[in-house]
Scaffold this active site. Structure first.
Site, PDB file in Angstrom:
ATOM      1  CE1 TYR A 104      -3.476   2.651   0.603  1.00  0.00           C
ATOM      2  CE2 TYR A 104      -2.383   3.324   2.506  1.00  0.00           C
ATOM      3  CZ  TYR A 104      -3.393   3.414   1.668  1.00  0.00           C
ATOM      4  OH  TYR A 104      -4.118   4.573   1.676  1.00  0.00           O
ATOM      5  CG  ASP A 117       5.959   3.593   0.856  1.00  0.00           C
ATOM      6  OD1 ASP A 117       6.345   4.214   1.775  1.00  0.00           O
ATOM      7  OD2 ASP A 117       4.680   3.472   0.382  1.00  0.00           O
ATOM      8  CE  LYS A 120       2.325   4.266   8.269  1.00  0.00           C
ATOM      9  NZ  LYS A 120       0.740   4.481   8.765  1.00  0.00           N
TER      10      LYS A 120
HETATM   11  N1  PLP Z   1       2.890   4.042   2.185  1.00  0.00           N
HETATM   12  C1  PLP Z   1       2.757   2.857   3.150  1.00  0.00           C
HETATM   13  C2  PLP Z   1       3.720   1.875   3.425  1.00  0.00           C
HETATM   14  C3  PLP Z   1       2.077   3.251   4.377  1.00  0.00           C
HETATM   15  O1  PLP Z   1       1.950   2.210   5.089  1.00  0.00           O
HETATM   16  C4  PLP Z   1       1.029   4.366   4.228  1.00  0.00           C
HETATM   17  C5  PLP Z   1      -0.239   4.355   5.234  1.00  0.00           C
HETATM   18  O2  PLP Z   1      -0.174   3.584   6.096  1.00  0.00           O
HETATM   19  C6  PLP Z   1       1.073   5.120   3.156  1.00  0.00           C
HETATM   20  C7  PLP Z   1       2.248   5.039   2.219  1.00  0.00           C
HETATM   21  C8  PLP Z   1       0.275   6.393   3.404  1.00  0.00           C
HETATM   22  O3  PLP Z   1       0.424   7.277   4.151  1.00  0.00           O
HETATM   23  P1  PLP Z   1      -0.491   8.237   4.773  1.00  0.00           P
HETATM   24  O4  PLP Z   1      -1.603   7.490   5.192  1.00  0.00           O
HETATM   25  O5  PLP Z   1       0.125   9.179   5.763  1.00  0.00           O
HETATM   26  O6  PLP Z   1      -1.039   8.989   3.484  1.00  0.00           O
END
Ligand code: PLP
Length: 428
Positions: free
Chosen positions: A143, A238, A266
């Site tokens: 994700y 990511d 985060k």
């Molecule tokens: N990338 C990863 C690996 C994530 O776990 C998340 C959210 O959980 C995101 C991107 C998206 O981040 P946000 O919820 O701050 O938009």
């Protein structure tokens, strides 16, 4: 007047889609109603009815130093009095950029944004702009936020063409996202050999935390590195979830692979809305205003958010911080596995420092298909039994769990005790 979880959820449902501002909070995958938080401290969350939970989500990752850490709160208080947002540069942004580049050596320059989603969207725009190519490669079960190019699943048959995974995502855009099975060396090699010249970027969660907690096979991340190198594609890690969590320098430090770009979120916001993307200076210099690739943000680099993030980064750089977390995660996961064995429940865990997965299957999944094949009904029973016991694990069989430095021996022992009773209910 005491508020009840049920009343709040019912009111929320009238005015907010599904009663929440982010889907997973609605408990759809586990059934039942969510609870509403009143406050949080250390390893604990309290709901509006006064029930206390040991929290293994930590706001989905940011709270690695525990909730409401006094040093983080103090840092926020100290800058708050100067004003909440300026719209001109501030010194804390510079400190944050320097800290990120020091901790993650593949980042020579960074840009602050307001969420992980913004970070990944901006990173792929940069990759497309810099390479002049249209295609993005991602992996099943990963994700990367809710950007249109990511809400795409693999099309049946054709390896390359993706199909929208949500109404509202244009088919023409989905066509440009290819989705591969994670940990499959050959599928990646084949895709690059077919359309390598079209690929702007390959984006991957180096440890898949959005399909439970799937660890990379030995050499897999190196393989992706080599394919990108060979075909001139930008490798994006990511690390919104893994960054600063699976090691101080994230998964790239743990596995010794240097991506071209990384995305964060985060932990770097310490609980405030923050994201960032960064990497090679030659790429980052192409971002506006030093280059032509546009990206901007009214609140980006917000001083209060920077203060919370910097205070958190300071805490996690204490000597032995990650080693202690790793030891605590092993104690927890070993305890859970033993409790499951006693109850005769098929169960396994995966771990990477302060991140773990729980699987109702013989061994931890190594692919998304295996994760989906676990006993989700057993997980649901376990989730509710744990919630009743006052232990909050992710309300989905496909989300990783997180420890914080506030999870001490007592919390872990209490969790394992609760799990003994919960597994007995699962077995019944
Ligand atoms: N990338 C990863 C690996 C994530 O776990 C998340 C959210 O959980 C995101 C991107 C998206 O981040 P946000 O919820 O701050 O938009």
């Amino acid at each position: 007047m005491t508020q009840s979880n049920r009343d709040l959820f019912s009111r929320a449902g009238e005015r907010m889609p599904g009663g929440v501002n982010s889907p997973v909070r609605a408990f759809k995958s586990v059934g039942g109603d969510p609870f509403f938080a009143q406050r949080a401290e250390g390893a604990y969350l309290w709901d509006v009815e006064g029930k206390r939970y040991i929290d293994y989500i930590g706001s989905w990752g940011p709270m690695i130093a525990g909730h409401a850490h006094p040093e983080v709160l103090e840092a926020v208080r100290a800058v708050m009095g100067n004003g909440l947002s300026f719209g001109v540069p501030n010194a804390l942004e510079v400190e944050m950029a320097e800290a990120l580049c020091r901790i993650v050596p593949s980042c020579e320059m960074v840009r602050m944004v307001n969420s992980g989603t913004e970070a990944t969207l901006s990173a792929i725009r940069l990759a497309r702009g810099a390479t002049g190519r249209p295609r993005i490669v991602k992996f099943e079960g990963c994700y990367h936020g809710h950007g249109d190019s990511f809400l795409v699943k693999a099309g049946s048959g054709a390896l390359t063409l993706g199909v929208p995974d949500s109404p509202g995502v244009p088919k023409a855009l989905a066509d440009l996202t290819s989705t591969l099975p994670y940990n499959d060396f050959e599928a990646a090699t084949q895709l690059f050999s077919e359309v390598g010249g079209e690929i702007a970027a390959l984006i991957v969660e180096p440890i898949v935390g959005n399909a439970n907690c799937i660890l990379p096979h030995e050499g897999y991340l190196q393989h992706l590195r080599q394919l990108c190198e060979r075909h001139g594609a930008v490798l994006i890690f990511d690390e919104v979830m893994t960054g600063f969590r699976v090691a101080l320098g994230g998964a790239q430090e743990r596995y010794g692979v240097r991506p071209d770009l990384s995305t964060f979120g985060k932990i770097i916001g310490g609980g405030m809305p923050v994201g960032a993307y960064g990497g090679k200076a030659e790429l980052m210099r192409q971002v506006a205003p030093s280059g032509p690739i546009y990206q901007a943000g009214t609140l980006s680099g917000n001083p209060v958010a920077m203060a919370a993030g910097l205070a958190t980064l300071k805490l996690i750089q204490a000597p032995g911080f990650h080693q202690r977390l790793e030891a605590a995660t092993h104690r927890l996961c070993d305890g859970l596995e033993a409790a499951a064995r006693e109850a005769g429940v098929t169960f396994s865990t995966s771990r990477s420092c302060a991140m773990f997965g729980m699987y109702f299957r013989e061994s931890p999944a190594t692919s998304f298909a295996e994760a989906v094949g676990s006993d989700v009904a057993a997980f649901r029973r376990f989730f509710h039994a744990m919630l009743e016991e006052g232990v909050y694990v992710a309300p989905s069989a496909f989300e990783a769990g997180f420890l914080s430095s506030a999870h001490g021996e007592d919390e872990i022992a209490a969790t394992v005790e609760a799990a003994r009773r919960a597994f007995a209910k699962v077995a019944a």
